[in-house]
Design an enzyme around this catalytic site. Sequence first.
Site, PDB file in Angstrom:
ATOM      1  CG  PHE B 113      -1.966   1.085   1.143  1.00 16.28           C
ATOM      2  CD1 PHE B 113      -2.979   1.032   0.201  1.00 16.28           C
ATOM      3  CD2 PHE B 113      -1.914   2.171   1.987  1.00 16.28           C
ATOM      4  CE1 PHE B 113      -3.932   2.047   0.102  1.00 16.28           C
ATOM      5  CE2 PHE B 113      -2.860   3.183   1.905  1.00 16.28           C
ATOM      6  CZ  PHE B 113      -3.870   3.122   0.965  1.00 16.28           C
ATOM      7  CE1 TYR B 209      -9.090   1.810   6.904  1.00 21.65           C
ATOM      8  CE2 TYR B 209      -8.270   2.835   8.913  1.00 21.65           C
ATOM      9  CZ  TYR B 209      -8.110   2.531   7.570  1.00 21.65           C
ATOM     10  OH  TYR B 209      -6.981   2.945   6.912  1.00 21.65           O
ATOM     11  CE  LYS B 210      -7.588  -1.342   4.647  1.00 28.84           C
ATOM     12  NZ  LYS B 210      -8.244  -0.656   3.521  1.00 28.84           N
TER      13      LYS B 210
END
Lengths: 397, 397
Positions: B113, B209-210
């Site tokens: 990422f 949060y995923k």
Amino acid sequence: MTDFAWTREQFHIPLGLIYLDGNSLGPMPKATPARIERMLTEEWSEHLIGGWNACGWMNMPMRLGNRIGRLIGAEDGHVVIGDTLSIKVFQAVSAALQVNPERRVILSDRGNFPSDLYMAQGLADLLDRGHELRLVNPHELEDAITEEVAVLLVTEVDYRTGRRHDLKALTRKAHDMGAMVVWDLAHSAGAVPVDVAAGGADFAVGCTYKYLNAGPGAPAFIYVSPEHADHCEPALAGWLGHARPFAFEHGYRPAEGVERMRVGTPPVMQMAALDAALDVWDKVDMRKLRKRSLELTGLMIEEVETHCPGLKLATPRDNDARGSQVSFRSPNAYPIMQALIDLGVVGDFRAPDILRFGITPLYIGETEIREAVEVLARILRGALWDHPKYQLRKAVT
Amino acid sequence: MTDFAWTREQFHIPLGLIYLDGNSLGPMPKATPARIERMLTEEWSEHLIGGWNACGWMNMPMRLGNRIGRLIGAEDGHVVIGDTLSIKVFQAVSAALQVNPERRVILSDRGNFPSDLYMAQGLADLLDRGHELRLVNPHELEDAITEEVAVLLVTEVDYRTGRRHDLKALTRKAHDMGAMVVWDLAHSAGAVPVDVAAGGADFAVGCTYKYLNAGPGAPAFIYVSPEHADHCEPALAGWLGHARPFAFEHGYRPAEGVERMRVGTPPVMQMAALDAALDVWDKVDMRKLRKRSLELTGLMIEEVETHCPGLKLATPRDNDARGSQVSFRSPNAYPIMQALIDLGVVGDFRAPDILRFGITPLYIGETEIREAVEVLARILRGALWDHPKYQLRKAVT
């Protein structure tokens, strides 16, 4: 209804509590639960990933930053929300050091909040290029600003004593010596009028959970002056500070202006709570607040000195030299504060001998100050057993 | 009721929506609003500053860390919550570099990422000691681990393709070469069983949060192996990582173990949301989840390849080599995804040509997969005008 009768109604304060610790964690605005509920049930649950655009989450750090900007005298578009104060200190000091690559001294004072010092020392250790974190006593700070100093890192209002530095004078002296200045406004934002632009601050940082009432663990803010905003390196080069975060490029290019100081994904619930808290602040005139704050801190000093002879004032008497708290020293500060808290007068103890009282005009008035001092005086005289607060306390426990 | 019928009932999914983007932002657990309401109206508003102790806020980063630790195979007490993933990457890479002070290569791959790469590059620039961020293609990574490498920084599951690296093999190779390994588990935690302890990971980081469903801007986590936990330098040396934060010492001394990776005041509302989300995860068997995930990703691949001949699979067919998402390439990926979203099938577009679908067994089953592929196939054939989802869409807009 006076300005501060209105603001008082905006906060939930538990019945019978005199809360003089809003400089540690502000109380909850009554509007906050509904704002959060809306963020949860109308925004996150309905829009899911789409909320980042549809509900404006992505721009909240800049929008909220602008509203805080008004309270600290920043130019529009030069404040951004995110992370914690410690992280923002790291970014600001790191960016400021880059302006003075030949110099090796980070100057601060022993009244600064320890985390600022830890972050600066951690940065110096990481850089490993011989930077020295030099600490002097607060009153020696101005004279210690020499041409050796790369960065002056200073908290405007001392977290223990409430002593307020002269932002404008120290900044001018620093600039005369070619040093950059990072102001920590943790005990200033929402406490005293600040004017970072007129004062010439290079960087400023602060938190929103104290006087600004955004809740426990609320995000920090950072101000970068127009002079540095398009040049400084954020050090913590996160994707949301990238010029085009959603291009997913392999290399980093900073966004324009202060937005480069963004790092990772911002905390939307905490930002929604800040949003609700700023709805109150948007209506506050900082000059009127300061006038009221000085009346109340003055009253607190007067009352304590009249009724509590054992306590020694730690806060400056001079109005210009204090923030919005009053502190006293006592060798028994710790047990005295525990007794106060037990009786519903909440202040703070700060090692080794400080009793600290945050005076926050939004929800504290003369009545609370007088009552608090009466309880304090009774504790000191050992004569509180017939006091209504003691009776109440014993009745409910 | 099967395990995943129960979990499905724990989430709020808007009526008619097929949500295949839980690998970007998970949906809201139904229990979250009540948990947050309690945090606001029973904790913050009633306990104010006392909440840090009385409501256990101060220890939440470690308590929640332990619950995440179970999902990633960490030893108890070796995971702590806080900040954002980018910040935790910075701390982990910095700490890992200290173990190899003589080496100058940070190795990663082009499937990582971007924010991880930006943070690593930012750290290298800050250190200014000639560190090189070396990027190779994902399949070249193992061969690129040489004795030059100080730190291998790798995201286990590729955010675009869903390709999964072999954590154990890469870690073994790295250790054979004397390199440290930092694993980013952003697309692993809650997606696939992870065993950082058995795999020998030195550091691991991730977000909540995923797949973990803790809400927009939920805090990150960091794992430090027992070998490093009491020795590593946190780089971002904040007061809550200090051995005695409330002694307010002028000098920094790290806390024992992973707690030294704490920085500033943690976000209590976001942690309360994580708390509620983990109430679901506490009851999930990761092996069963993996089995179901492979069935569903397998079905998605099969259905798309049968009904959508224009799309090219970007995710490995080999079960061991994929996470819990399926991606396809198309030169028209962007407009196709916009059409899907408009019709209530939410996936993600990733530049330049990726259609990405997060397959999350907690609330996605075979019915949703088949329906999603039917809509996708109709969009590709230009034959969706009589489809119920299109009719519904046009009826409400």
